[in-house]
Design a protein around this motif. Structure first.
Motif, PDB file in Angstrom:
ATOM      1  N   ALA A  54       0.837  -1.203   0.000  1.00 41.22           N
ATOM      2  CA  ALA A  54       0.000   0.000   0.000  1.00 41.22           C
ATOM      3  C   ALA A  54       0.873   1.254   0.000  1.00 41.22           C
ATOM      4  O   ALA A  54       0.574   2.245  -0.675  1.00 41.22           O
ATOM      5  CB  ALA A  54      -0.938  -0.010   1.210  1.00 41.22           C
ATOM      6  N   LYS A  55       1.965   1.199   0.758  1.00 43.96           N
ATOM      7  CA  LYS A  55       2.878   2.346   0.822  1.00 43.96           C
ATOM      8  C   LYS A  55       3.540   2.578  -0.534  1.00 43.96           C
ATOM      9  O   LYS A  55       3.673   3.714  -0.998  1.00 43.96           O
ATOM     10  CB  LYS A  55       3.947   2.080   1.882  1.00 43.96           C
ATOM     11  CG  LYS A  55       4.635   3.330   2.394  1.00 43.96           C
ATOM     12  CD  LYS A  55       3.697   4.148   3.265  1.00 43.96           C
ATOM     13  CE  LYS A  55       4.392   5.361   3.851  1.00 43.96           C
ATOM     14  NZ  LYS A  55       3.437   6.224   4.592  1.00 43.96           N
ATOM     15  N   MET A  56       3.939   1.490  -1.186  1.00 40.64           N
ATOM     16  CA  MET A  56       4.564   1.602  -2.498  1.00 40.64           C
ATOM     17  C   MET A  56       3.599   2.213  -3.510  1.00 40.64           C
ATOM     18  O   MET A  56       3.966   3.058  -4.327  1.00 40.64           O
ATOM     19  CB  MET A  56       5.019   0.223  -2.985  1.00 40.64           C
ATOM     20  CG  MET A  56       5.796   0.261  -4.297  1.00 40.64           C
ATOM     21  SD  MET A  56       6.127  -1.366  -4.989  1.00 40.64           S
ATOM     22  CE  MET A  56       4.511  -1.785  -5.650  1.00 40.64           C
ATOM     23  N   THR A  57       2.321   1.782  -3.441  1.00 35.69           N
ATOM     24  CA  THR A  57       1.309   2.326  -4.346  1.00 35.69           C
ATOM     25  C   THR A  57       1.124   3.823  -4.117  1.00 35.69           C
ATOM     26  O   THR A  57       1.002   4.603  -5.065  1.00 35.69           O
ATOM     27  CB  THR A  57      -0.032   1.590  -4.131  1.00 35.69           C
ATOM     28  OG1 THR A  57       0.176   0.190  -4.287  1.00 35.69           O
ATOM     29  CG2 THR A  57      -1.067   2.065  -5.135  1.00 35.69           C
ATOM     30  N   GLU A  58       1.109   4.213  -2.855  1.00 32.22           N
ATOM     31  CA  GLU A  58       0.929   5.632  -2.527  1.00 32.22           C
ATOM     32  C   GLU A  58       2.030   6.490  -3.141  1.00 32.22           C
ATOM     33  O   GLU A  58       1.768   7.529  -3.749  1.00 32.22           O
ATOM     34  CB  GLU A  58       0.917   5.808  -1.004  1.00 32.22           C
ATOM     35  CG  GLU A  58       0.836   7.266  -0.555  1.00 32.22           C
ATOM     36  CD  GLU A  58       1.011   7.420   0.945  1.00 32.22           C
ATOM     37  OE1 GLU A  58       1.096   8.572   1.406  1.00 32.22           O
ATOM     38  OE2 GLU A  58       1.089   6.391   1.657  1.00 32.22           O
ATOM     39  N   SER A 115      -2.618  10.302  -2.981  1.00 32.53           N
ATOM     40  CA  SER A 115      -2.437  10.983  -1.697  1.00 32.53           C
ATOM     41  C   SER A 115      -3.347  10.355  -0.642  1.00 32.53           C
ATOM     42  O   SER A 115      -4.448   9.902  -0.934  1.00 32.53           O
ATOM     43  CB  SER A 115      -2.762  12.474  -1.841  1.00 32.53           C
ATOM     44  OG  SER A 115      -4.091  12.656  -2.269  1.00 32.53           O
ATOM     45  N   SER A 116      -2.873  10.334   0.598  1.00 30.83           N
ATOM     46  CA  SER A 116      -3.637   9.836   1.754  1.00 30.83           C
ATOM     47  C   SER A 116      -4.022   8.367   1.618  1.00 30.83           C
ATOM     48  O   SER A 116      -5.000   7.928   2.220  1.00 30.83           O
ATOM     49  CB  SER A 116      -4.914  10.674   1.957  1.00 30.83           C
ATOM     50  OG  SER A 116      -4.618  12.029   2.057  1.00 30.83           O
ATOM     51  N   TYR A 117      -3.276   7.599   0.836  1.00 31.68           N
ATOM     52  CA  TYR A 117      -3.587   6.185   0.633  1.00 31.68           C
ATOM     53  C   TYR A 117      -3.052   5.379   1.809  1.00 31.68           C
ATOM     54  O   TYR A 117      -1.924   5.595   2.256  1.00 31.68           O
ATOM     55  CB  TYR A 117      -2.947   5.711  -0.670  1.00 31.68           C
ATOM     56  CG  TYR A 117      -3.490   4.413  -1.213  1.00 31.68           C
ATOM     57  CD1 TYR A 117      -4.793   4.332  -1.662  1.00 31.68           C
ATOM     58  CD2 TYR A 117      -2.696   3.284  -1.278  1.00 31.68           C
ATOM     59  CE1 TYR A 117      -5.293   3.150  -2.184  1.00 31.68           C
ATOM     60  CE2 TYR A 117      -3.181   2.096  -1.796  1.00 31.68           C
ATOM     61  CZ  TYR A 117      -4.479   2.032  -2.248  1.00 31.68           C
ATOM     62  OH  TYR A 117      -4.969   0.859  -2.753  1.00 31.68           O
ATOM     63  N   LYS A 118      -3.845   4.444   2.332  1.00 31.13           N
ATOM     64  CA  LYS A 118      -3.421   3.681   3.507  1.00 31.13           C
ATOM     65  C   LYS A 118      -4.161   2.354   3.548  1.00 31.13           C
ATOM     66  O   LYS A 118      -5.175   2.164   2.873  1.00 31.13           O
ATOM     67  CB  LYS A 118      -3.733   4.469   4.780  1.00 31.13           C
ATOM     68  CG  LYS A 118      -5.213   4.831   4.952  1.00 31.13           C
ATOM     69  CD  LYS A 118      -5.425   5.687   6.172  1.00 31.13           C
ATOM     70  CE  LYS A 118      -6.899   6.034   6.354  1.00 31.13           C
ATOM     71  NZ  LYS A 118      -7.417   6.914   5.313  1.00 31.13           N
TER      72      LYS A 118
END
Length: 401
Positions: free
Chosen positions: A255-259, A265-268
């Motif tokens: 998920a962090k890599m995708t963000e 933005s604000s992806y978690k």
């Protein structure tokens, strides 16, 4: 998201007819499978002018007749000699052998021919039907009940992967919505592949944005049009557009890599926002975040490399291929080497993992797909799905190569 919206209808216990459409069969199939798993009482079918699937392979999801009732499961093994399937049941994980009989095993999503649609809709006050926009347009007369002199319309239409549909194509499905109270829900990602068109269209930048351009995606058109109509107006609750920032299935590193890579933005992951879908009944974080792989002692330098590629400590591993010869790989040599390496990675994983689920291998073109399939079949490896990215959308597996 679509599945959870349908869940609201189910919990309300009211009659509903929901239509699901998309640009590709794969997107529809994946969505219908998830809806089917949500609630067994809701009838789910795909409208398609082709017969039901009769042959199942390891990794295929299905429904089987067990203890007098239908149960959802996954095919683990095929016994060709006795015409039986070993199936792991979704509820409880029990392994059972099922005879290859259509009365005992069937596809997870029922396939129904267009000429049976009116009876299906009449018999099932709560149902979900999936079909491509072209199938809906071609067989729209099959929603007309000539005896009752009425046309079946739908309470809600979900358009999935809307970035891949052009405006006139989406209109083919919208025509089947109830005219007075039908609800349209459009789901998509504007960063994903846009519709592929072969023609040249004039791009008049001064044209009024409320006039749909035939070459642009339905998602982009709606986004631009609503932005124009809402200009200067307050929309405090975001009633027209919602951006989904929570991921319910990927691990934290992914998920962090995708963000960072895609700029969301604000992806978690969803648990950061209070969602408990990753928790067990006691409220403990229970979902496995790492690959189920126990590296065995290496027998060679290559084994050591394979163990590194599958190291559970890392969510993402990049393998860079280089030729030791003075000359670089030819295309054919590169394909052959990559296919061999993929087969070895899968073989190593199968040797040392308790996970019997599917392994995905995604490739950009069909020539490479065939080369990898040959390498997989030579080692008699089961439960491996090899395909292009377009055909794999919406699916998930523990290991993706």
């Amino acid at each position: 998201t679509i599945v959870q919206l349908i869940r609201i209808f189910i919990l309300a216990n009211v009659p509903f007819r929901i239509l699901v459409s998309a640009a590709t069969h794969e997107a529809i199939n994946n969505l219908l499978k998830k809806i089917r798993k949500l609630d067994d009482t809701v009838r789910v079918c795909k409208m398609q002018n082709s017969p039901q699937k009769k042959v199942y392979r390891p990794g295929d999801e299905c429904v089987v007749k067990y203890s007098g009732d239908w149960a959802i499961g996954t095919v683990i093994e095929v016994d060709v000699e006795s015409s039986r399937y070993k199936v792991r049941l979704l509820a409880g994980g029990r392994l059972v052998w099922i005879q290859a009989d259509p009365k005992l095993i069937a596809p997870l999503v029922e396939i129904r021919r267009p000429n049976s649609m009116t009876k299906f809709l009449e018999d099932n006050p709560q149902c979900v039907i999936g079909a491509t926009v072209w199938t809906l347009n071609r067989f729209k007369r099959n929603f007309l009940d000539k005896t009752a002199k009425k046309t079946y319309e739908f309470d809600m239409l979900f358009v999935d992967e809307a970035s891949q549909l052009r405006v006139p194509e989406a209109a083919l499905a919208i025509n089947l919505l109830q005219k007075d109270k039908g609800r349209l829900v459009v789901v998509g990602d504007h960063f994903q592949l846009a519709p592929i068109v072969h023609e040249e269209y004039p791009k008049d930048l001064e044209a009024e944005i409320t006039q749909p351009r035939v070459y642009e995606s339905f998602l982009t058109y709606l986004k631009n049009r609503l932005a124009t109509e809402l200009a200067g107006q307050a929309d405090p609750d975001g009633s027209y557009f919602k951006q989904l920032n929570e991921n319910h299935r990927m691990s934290r590193p992914l998920a962090k890599m995708t963000e960072h890579t895609l700029g969301y933005s604000s992806y978690k992951i969803c648990s950061n926002g209070g969602c408990k879908c990753r928790m067990d009944a006691a409220g403990v974080y229970a979902r496995a975040e790492r690959l189920k792989f126990e590296p065995p002692p290496p027998r060679s330098a290559l084994d050591d490399k394979l163990n590194q590629y599958l190291n559970p400590k890392h969510a993402v591993t990049m393998v860079k291929l280089a030729s030791s010869a003075p000359e670089p790989f030819t295309n054919e040599e590169g394909r052959s080497f990559e296919a061999e390496l993929v087969a070895r990675i899968v073989n190593r994983y199968r040797e040392s993992s308790e996970d019997e689920g599917r392994v995905f291998c995604i490739t950009p073109h069909h020539v490479q797909r065939k080369a990898i399939l040959n390498g997989i079949s030579e080692r008699h490896l089961e439960g491996v799905t090899v395909n292009t990215v377009e055909c794999m959308q919406g699916q998930e597996a523990a290991l993706v190569i």
